[in-house]
Design a protein around this motif. Structure first.
Motif, PDB file in Angstrom:
ATOM      1  N   TYR A 209       0.824  -1.203   0.000  1.00 53.60           N
ATOM      2  CA  TYR A 209       0.000   0.000   0.000  1.00 53.60           C
ATOM      3  C   TYR A 209       0.864   1.261   0.000  1.00 53.60           C
ATOM      4  N   ASN A 210       1.987   1.200   0.699  1.00 51.73           N
ATOM      5  CA  ASN A 210       2.885   2.357   0.723  1.00 51.73           C
ATOM      6  C   ASN A 210       3.430   2.647  -0.672  1.00 51.73           C
ATOM      7  N   VAL A 211       3.794   1.584  -1.398  1.00 52.68           N
ATOM      8  CA  VAL A 211       4.297   1.742  -2.765  1.00 52.68           C
ATOM      9  C   VAL A 211       3.210   2.331  -3.664  1.00 52.68           C
ATOM     10  N   MET A 212       1.987   1.818  -3.548  1.00 53.58           N
ATOM     11  CA  MET A 212       0.873   2.300  -4.370  1.00 53.58           C
ATOM     12  C   MET A 212       0.568   3.768  -4.061  1.00 53.58           C
ATOM     13  N   ILE A 213       0.499   4.085  -2.784  1.00 56.57           N
ATOM     14  CA  ILE A 213       0.161   5.458  -2.385  1.00 56.57           C
ATOM     15  C   ILE A 213       1.241   6.429  -2.845  1.00 56.57           C
TER      16      ILE A 213
ATOM     17  N   VAL B  13      -5.501   8.199  -3.791  1.00 53.80           N
ATOM     18  CA  VAL B  13      -4.753   8.005  -2.542  1.00 53.80           C
ATOM     19  C   VAL B  13      -5.706   7.826  -1.366  1.00 53.80           C
ATOM     20  N   PHE B  14      -6.696   8.702  -1.270  1.00 52.25           N
ATOM     21  CA  PHE B  14      -7.628   8.613  -0.148  1.00 52.25           C
ATOM     22  C   PHE B  14      -8.552   7.410  -0.277  1.00 52.25           C
ATOM     23  N   ARG B  15      -8.835   6.999  -1.512  1.00 57.34           N
ATOM     24  CA  ARG B  15      -9.636   5.787  -1.698  1.00 57.34           C
ATOM     25  C   ARG B  15      -8.893   4.564  -1.168  1.00 57.34           C
ATOM     26  N   ILE B  16      -7.583   4.500  -1.459  1.00 57.31           N
ATOM     27  CA  ILE B  16      -6.770   3.390  -0.957  1.00 57.31           C
ATOM     28  C   ILE B  16      -6.660   3.452   0.557  1.00 57.31           C
ATOM     29  N   LEU B  17      -6.425   4.655   1.073  1.00 59.95           N
ATOM     30  CA  LEU B  17      -6.276   4.836   2.517  1.00 59.95           C
ATOM     31  C   LEU B  17      -7.524   4.391   3.263  1.00 59.95           C
ATOM     32  N   ASP B  18      -8.685   4.785   2.749  1.00 58.94           N
ATOM     33  CA  ASP B  18      -9.943   4.412   3.408  1.00 58.94           C
ATOM     34  C   ASP B  18     -10.230   2.920   3.286  1.00 58.94           C
ATOM     35  N   GLY B  19      -9.709   2.299   2.202  1.00 61.25           N
ATOM     36  CA  GLY B  19     -10.005   0.886   1.979  1.00 61.25           C
ATOM     37  C   GLY B  19      -9.021  -0.068   2.629  1.00 61.25           C
ATOM     38  N   MET B  20      -7.912   0.456   3.152  1.00 66.35           N
ATOM     39  CA  MET B  20      -6.886  -0.423   3.715  1.00 66.35           C
ATOM     40  C   MET B  20      -7.400  -1.237   4.897  1.00 66.35           C
ATOM     41  N   GLU B  21      -8.076  -0.572   5.812  1.00 69.31           N
ATOM     42  CA  GLU B  21      -8.542  -1.282   6.994  1.00 69.31           C
ATOM     43  C   GLU B  21      -9.562  -2.344   6.622  1.00 69.31           C
ATOM     44  N   GLY B  22     -10.320  -2.093   5.559  1.00 68.60           N
ATOM     45  CA  GLY B  22     -11.260  -3.106   5.081  1.00 68.60           C
ATOM     46  C   GLY B  22     -10.536  -4.345   4.605  1.00 68.60           C
TER      47      GLY B  22
ATOM     48  N   PRO C 231      -3.165   1.407   8.256  1.00 63.84           N
ATOM     49  CA  PRO C 231      -2.125   2.360   7.820  1.00 63.84           C
ATOM     50  C   PRO C 231      -1.249   2.782   8.993  1.00 63.84           C
ATOM     51  N   ASP C 232       0.058   2.845   8.763  1.00 65.69           N
ATOM     52  CA  ASP C 232       0.952   3.294   9.823  1.00 65.69           C
ATOM     53  C   ASP C 232       1.338   4.752   9.609  1.00 65.69           C
ATOM     54  N   VAL C 233       2.107   5.287  10.544  1.00 63.27           N
ATOM     55  CA  VAL C 233       2.441   6.709  10.504  1.00 63.27           C
ATOM     56  C   VAL C 233       3.297   7.052   9.285  1.00 63.27           C
ATOM     57  N   VAL C 234       4.059   6.082   8.776  1.00 66.00           N
ATOM     58  CA  VAL C 234       4.892   6.329   7.589  1.00 66.00           C
ATOM     59  C   VAL C 234       4.027   6.691   6.391  1.00 66.00           C
ATOM     60  N   ILE C 235       2.932   5.966   6.217  1.00 63.51           N
ATOM     61  CA  ILE C 235       2.028   6.229   5.097  1.00 63.51           C
ATOM     62  C   ILE C 235       1.425   7.628   5.221  1.00 63.51           C
ATOM     63  N   TYR C 236       0.971   7.976   6.427  1.00 64.94           N
ATOM     64  CA  TYR C 236       0.402   9.316   6.624  1.00 64.94           C
ATOM     65  C   TYR C 236       1.438  10.400   6.359  1.00 64.94           C
ATOM     66  N   ASN C 237       2.665  10.157   6.787  1.00 65.59           N
ATOM     67  CA  ASN C 237       3.724  11.149   6.562  1.00 65.59           C
ATOM     68  C   ASN C 237       3.988  11.357   5.076  1.00 65.59           C
TER      69      ASN C 237
ATOM     70  N   ASP D  38      -7.129  14.374  11.491  1.00 65.37           N
ATOM     71  CA  ASP D  38      -7.972  13.177  11.448  1.00 65.37           C
ATOM     72  C   ASP D  38      -7.219  11.908  11.843  1.00 65.37           C
ATOM     73  N   MET D  39      -5.901  11.995  11.951  1.00 72.14           N
ATOM     74  CA  MET D  39      -5.100  10.801  12.234  1.00 72.14           C
ATOM     75  C   MET D  39      -5.497  10.094  13.531  1.00 72.14           C
ATOM     76  N   PRO D  40      -5.689  10.791  14.654  1.00 72.52           N
ATOM     77  CA  PRO D  40      -6.075  10.082  15.879  1.00 72.52           C
ATOM     78  C   PRO D  40      -7.388   9.308  15.721  1.00 72.52           C
ATOM     79  N   ARG D  41      -8.357   9.894  14.999  1.00 73.37           N
ATOM     80  CA  ARG D  41      -9.624   9.176  14.780  1.00 73.37           C
ATOM     81  C   ARG D  41      -9.399   7.911  13.974  1.00 73.37           C
ATOM     82  N   ARG D  42      -8.403   7.957  13.085  1.00 77.33           N
ATOM     83  CA  ARG D  42      -8.081   6.791  12.267  1.00 77.33           C
ATOM     84  C   ARG D  42      -7.203   5.786  13.007  1.00 77.33           C
ATOM     85  N   GLY D  43      -6.890   6.094  14.254  1.00 74.57           N
ATOM     86  CA  GLY D  43      -6.122   5.152  15.055  1.00 74.57           C
ATOM     87  C   GLY D  43      -4.628   5.222  14.862  1.00 74.57           C
ATOM     88  N   CYS D  44      -4.120   6.391  14.438  1.00 70.07           N
ATOM     89  CA  CYS D  44      -2.685   6.546  14.233  1.00 70.07           C
ATOM     90  C   CYS D  44      -2.220   7.848  14.872  1.00 70.07           C
ATOM     91  N   THR D  45      -1.180   7.779  15.682  1.00 72.95           N
ATOM     92  CA  THR D  45      -0.672   8.959  16.383  1.00 72.95           C
ATOM     93  C   THR D  45       0.439   9.620  15.568  1.00 72.95           C
TER      94      THR D  45
END
Length: 448
Positions: free
Chosen positions: A293-297, A309-318, A323-329, A350-357
């Protein structure tokens, strides 16, 4: 009231094994039957369990106290694997002197050292990056033991880590001259060193030696190393031949292989082939992982296709991948780079709501982007939060921020920021003070 049944040595071992708190385990070991005056005879298993538990908890002072007791418990000949474990624990925690002391003290534990303890010491010194002592003991190997395959693997790895592949080759030649058989690890380590040194042709020849002369089969990790090496030097045609060889030899391609191929193809501008690799990955039932996912994003970010990018991000947990903090960065960095600072800030919030600090890189990336595009009020808020969390901005970003406020004449915000920075004296540098002094210096002094 019935007197509680005394704890037996067997029962103590069971209790120590199940106790999660090392401090409580130590207390239990020292006082298994507090009301019983009779001395307690600890079993060797109890010592083993407690020493390992204390070492893993980095309670080395307490561990050494128990080792001291064990050393003077003359009933036992302490088994070498237990002391190898102690040496390994010291190595993992960068305590090479303690590892050396334990190795040289094996005799006091009534333990007969073998090549296993010597290998444990070499590996501990290598893990600690204590190359001086490593070289000293390596040069005296014959004084301590007869080296085996593991010994030579450690020596080869040491030279590879130091970037001296030619010396690693010499150790490999010495190994064969002494009749010590190389293993898959030997070849894997040396091939990895060759690939990192961009000596792909030699790595491929060594693979053939491994197969033909030593009848060893390359595993998926070795093939992945070769594929990465080929990608680094841009020999993609050779890379695909290696991949085809894996298929012929029934070596299952894993996510690491596919990820490496995708990333290399994207970077080479061969995007269609990169997406074909992803299709093949899915068809072969290889589940995308975090790196995929990191490579794709990263690829969609480089195309400024943030909708995807946001479509992939939203679909990852599904897909069962968080997603880890590296992807968000990465995403925040690209958003800032393209001037989409509001979107970057929204994702950050929005990161904390997504479960990433957010980490220090997140804060620095966003702060730098906001400063670069002169979103100074938002940057001030991020800076304040950054300082509160104990993070420091990069000097160039802070200089740009101060300079931006001065250029805009936003002195109210500037004074507020300087007040906050004043509580962090180590952050204020000479360049910042020069900018501030030049702004607030009386006009007549500026003219002079």
């Amino acid at each position: 009231m019935a007197t509680p049944k005394p704890i037996s040595p067997f029962r103590l071992s069971s209790l120590l094994r199940s106790e999660k708190d090392p401090s409580k385990a130590l207390k239990l070991f020292l006082h298994p039957n507090p009301t019983q005056p009779k001395p307690f005879r600890h079993s060797l298993l109890s010592y083993d369990l407690l020493i390992t538990k204390l070492g893993r908890a980095k309670m080395f002072l307490e561990m050494e106290q128990i080792l001291h007791r064990l050393c003077h418990h003359t009933t036992f000949c302490v088994p070498e694997p237990l002391l190898c474990q102690v040496i390994t624990l010291y190595g993992r925690n960068r305590l090479p002197s303690s590892a050396i002391h334990t190795f040289l003290s094996l005799g006091s534990f009534r333990c007969t050292p073998t090549v296993k303890s010597f290998n444990s010491l070499l590996n501990a010194l290598l893990t600690s990056r204590d190359f001086q002592n490593f070289s000293e003991f390596a040069s005296r190997v014959m004084e301590f033991t007869q080296p085996d395959t593991c010994t030579f693997n450690i020596l080869i790895n040491a030279w590879c880590l130091r970037g001296n592949i030619d010396c690693a080759w010499k150790v490999f030649d010495e190994m064969r001259d002494l009749g010590v058989p190389p293993s898959e690890v030997t070849f894997g380590t040396l091939i990895n060193g060759l690939c990192k040194s961009m000596r792909l042709q030699e790595a491929l020849k060594l693979k053939e030696v491994m197969i033909k002369d030593h009848k060893l089969k390359p595993n998926v990790n070795l093939y992945t190393t070769l594929i990465k090496g080929g990608c680094v030097v841009g020999e993609m045609d050779r890379v695909f031949r290696i991949k085809d060889e894996m298929v012929r030899n029934n070596v299952k391609l894993d996510a690491a292989v596919y990820n490496t191929l995708m990333d290399a193809l994207f970077k080479a501008g061969r995007k269609d082939e990169g997406w074909q690799v992803l299709d093949e990955m899915n068809k072969n039932g290889c589940k995308p992982d975090l790196v995929t996912y990191n490579v794709m994003i990263a690829e969609f970010c480089s195309e400024n296709n943030f909708e995807e990018v946001f479509r992939i991000l939203d679909g990852m947990e599904g897909g069962g991948v968080k997603p880890d903090v590296v992807i968000y960065n990465v995403i925040i960095g690209w958003l800032c780079k393209t001037g989409k600072c509001n979107e970057a800030n929204d994702l950050f919030q929005d990161m904390p709501r997504r479960g990433c600090t957010p980490d220090v890189v997140t804060y620095r990336t966003l702060f730098d982007g906001l400063c670069g595009w002169m979103h100074l009020s938002e940057a001030a808020l991020i800076l304040d939060e950054m300082l509160f969390k104990g993070y420091a901005p990069l000097s160039r970003s802070l200089n740009r921020f101060i300079d931006g406020m001065c250029s805009e004449g936003n002195f109210e915000l500037l004074l507020t920021v300087l007040s906050s920075l004043g509580r962090k004296e180590d952050i204020l540098n000479e360049d910042i003070w020069k900018i501030v002094v030049s702004i607030f210096k009386p006009k007549e002094l500026q003219e002079n």
